[in-house]
Design an enzyme around this catalytic site. Sequence first.
Site, PDB file in Angstrom:
ATOM      1  N   SER A  88      13.846  -8.269 -15.035  1.00 31.95           N
ATOM      2  CA  SER A  88      12.714  -9.133 -14.679  1.00 31.95           C
ATOM      3  C   SER A  88      11.654  -9.152 -15.767  1.00 31.95           C
ATOM      4  O   SER A  88      11.159 -10.222 -16.157  1.00 31.95           O
ATOM      5  CB  SER A  88      12.114  -8.698 -13.335  1.00 31.95           C
ATOM      6  OG  SER A  88      11.722  -7.338 -13.363  1.00 31.95           O
ATOM      7  N   HIS A 144      19.486  -5.460  -9.793  1.00 31.32           N
ATOM      8  CA  HIS A 144      18.078  -5.207 -10.138  1.00 31.32           C
ATOM      9  C   HIS A 144      17.268  -5.087  -8.848  1.00 31.32           C
ATOM     10  O   HIS A 144      17.450  -4.154  -8.081  1.00 31.32           O
ATOM     11  CB  HIS A 144      17.566  -6.323 -11.048  1.00 31.32           C
ATOM     12  CG  HIS A 144      16.214  -6.072 -11.657  1.00 31.32           C
ATOM     13  ND1 HIS A 144      15.656  -4.818 -11.750  1.00 31.32           N
ATOM     14  CD2 HIS A 144      15.299  -6.928 -12.212  1.00 31.32           C
ATOM     15  CE1 HIS A 144      14.471  -4.901 -12.336  1.00 31.32           C
ATOM     16  NE2 HIS A 144      14.219  -6.171 -12.616  1.00 31.32           N
ATOM     17  N   HIS A 156      20.307   5.126 -12.874  1.00 30.67           N
ATOM     18  CA  HIS A 156      19.340   4.254 -13.543  1.00 30.67           C
ATOM     19  C   HIS A 156      19.817   4.018 -14.969  1.00 30.67           C
ATOM     20  O   HIS A 156      20.425   4.893 -15.587  1.00 30.67           O
ATOM     21  CB  HIS A 156      17.941   4.888 -13.538  1.00 30.67           C
ATOM     22  CG  HIS A 156      16.854   3.946 -13.940  1.00 30.67           C
ATOM     23  ND1 HIS A 156      16.500   3.749 -15.254  1.00 30.67           N
ATOM     24  CD2 HIS A 156      16.054   3.135 -13.203  1.00 30.67           C
ATOM     25  CE1 HIS A 156      15.531   2.859 -15.316  1.00 30.67           C
ATOM     26  NE2 HIS A 156      15.246   2.462 -14.091  1.00 30.67           N
ATOM     27  N   ARG A 195       9.097   7.700  -9.240  1.00 26.54           N
ATOM     28  CA  ARG A 195       8.691   6.767  -8.199  1.00 26.54           C
ATOM     29  C   ARG A 195       9.344   7.143  -6.867  1.00 26.54           C
ATOM     30  O   ARG A 195       8.777   6.908  -5.796  1.00 26.54           O
ATOM     31  CB  ARG A 195       9.057   5.334  -8.606  1.00 26.54           C
ATOM     32  CG  ARG A 195       8.359   4.867  -9.877  1.00 26.54           C
ATOM     33  CD  ARG A 195       8.892   3.518 -10.340  1.00 26.54           C
ATOM     34  NE  ARG A 195      10.320   3.586 -10.646  1.00 26.54           N
ATOM     35  CZ  ARG A 195      11.071   2.523 -10.936  1.00 26.54           C
ATOM     36  NH1 ARG A 195      10.529   1.313 -10.962  1.00 26.54           N
ATOM     37  NH2 ARG A 195      12.350   2.665 -11.209  1.00 26.54           N
ATOM     38  N   ASP A 200      14.531   2.753  -5.503  1.00 25.27           N
ATOM     39  CA  ASP A 200      15.056   2.003  -4.364  1.00 25.27           C
ATOM     40  C   ASP A 200      15.600   2.903  -3.256  1.00 25.27           C
ATOM     41  O   ASP A 200      15.741   2.463  -2.119  1.00 25.27           O
ATOM     42  CB  ASP A 200      16.165   1.052  -4.828  1.00 25.27           C
ATOM     43  CG  ASP A 200      15.672   0.037  -5.826  1.00 25.27           C
ATOM     44  OD1 ASP A 200      14.596  -0.533  -5.590  1.00 25.27           O
ATOM     45  OD2 ASP A 200      16.340  -0.190  -6.848  1.00 25.27           O
TER      46      ASP A 200
END
Length: 470
Positions: free
Chosen positions: A276, A306, A352, A361, A407
């Site tokens: 993105s 993504h 990742h 995160r 995620d």
Amino acid sequence: MVFHKGASLLTKLRSRAVQQPGLRNSVRWFQVQTSSEDLRSQLKELIPEQQERLKKLRSEHGKVQLGNITVDMVLGGMRGMTGLLWETSLLDPEEGIRFRGLSIPECQNLLPAAKSGGEPLPEGLLWLLLTGKVPTKEQVNSLSKELRNRATVPDHVYKTIDALPIDAHPMTQFVTGVMALQVQSEFQKAYEKGIHKSKYWEPTFEDSLSLIAQLPIVASYVYRRMYKNGKVIPMHDSLDYGGNFAHMLGFDDPAMQELMRLYVTIHSDHEGGNVSAHTGHLVASALSDPYLSFAAALNGLAGPLHGLANQEVLLWIKSVVGECGENVSKEDLKKYVWKTLNSGKVVPGFGHGVLRKTDPRYTCQREFALKHLPEDPLFKLVSNLYEVVPPILLELGKVKNPWPNVDAHSGVLLNYYGLTEARYYTVLFGVSRAIGICAQLIWDRALGLPLERPKSVTMEWLEKHCKKAA
């Protein structure tokens, strides 16, 4: 330049830097912004010195090599290839993301919050990404007010979204809304009037702040249209960016508003190489305005590899519960993981492209869950997956990073507070990512970065080149 709250914050950070050498670079540049000047004025001061910095870098070091390009890199999605300037954040494989030099825990400690000890306000991160300085609470409040003032969406945007089937994917509806906003682009108007290239950043700044301000309204409209019978909730005139987003979606639990502040902050930027961010930069390098560029970025974010991954994680976790129950044992969980892998699928939320350790995160979301929902069955399942999945992926021997990413946790938190529609989750990601992409785009224009145009080759060219090299 004076320091906010005396030297206490600097003292705290310096003392930690003594214990953690990795923090020293942050301390070296760290300044807490206290000037009453607005964001635009700050940028006007910063841009000339950064332009000179770039000019000096190019003139003195333009021929310095940054590494060798291998055939594996060309065939492997350009992984490991350094080829893009991205000022707002830097991703270290071992340490994770840093926003203008600050780690996520440092941002949580230093950026202003809605309440004492709360999660950082996304407006504060926007200020940090644009200026490299930590804003005061007053400056963040002022920026919040400005974003609220800019958050007016024309009727034609809603009509454009309404022309789509109500069951169209939320990202399709969201991107359509962003494209409909483009007709108001100040950059496009200024370019058509012949604006000098040294001023490109100014209408880009206007477009970017307006776009960031309008996105939660468009996103919440899509959500309410699809899942709440079209009953739209207006913006609250005193809430901050993240709190208002939660409110317009229909969630007024203070803990959910705190979660939204955290969610938007940690999803905002992840350096420039991801799909993105890179797409937004690439399209903008053609002097496409921020609306066009960000719409392109959203289309990349919608891909399963993504941003759509956060949707896939919750759906997979619910499939575990559906087959094994909420209180599944670790042994049965292992069997289900192997079943997933043996069917040719991946376990979503693990691994990742750059990171080689647990995504920070993920860690901060886990800390949020331990604080707010420690007994939630799905959170306990996610915790067990953290113990079960990595050893299995390491046993396969095909994964460089078996650890959970961002995620792996976000869907469970959202689900707990009632936002259960997994198909919508990527829209939340999209709203967040605008902060990083737009901040960098403003700097792209200010620094005069050129059209992106890498060289491509054919397999025949590679074969001939390799034969010559041999």
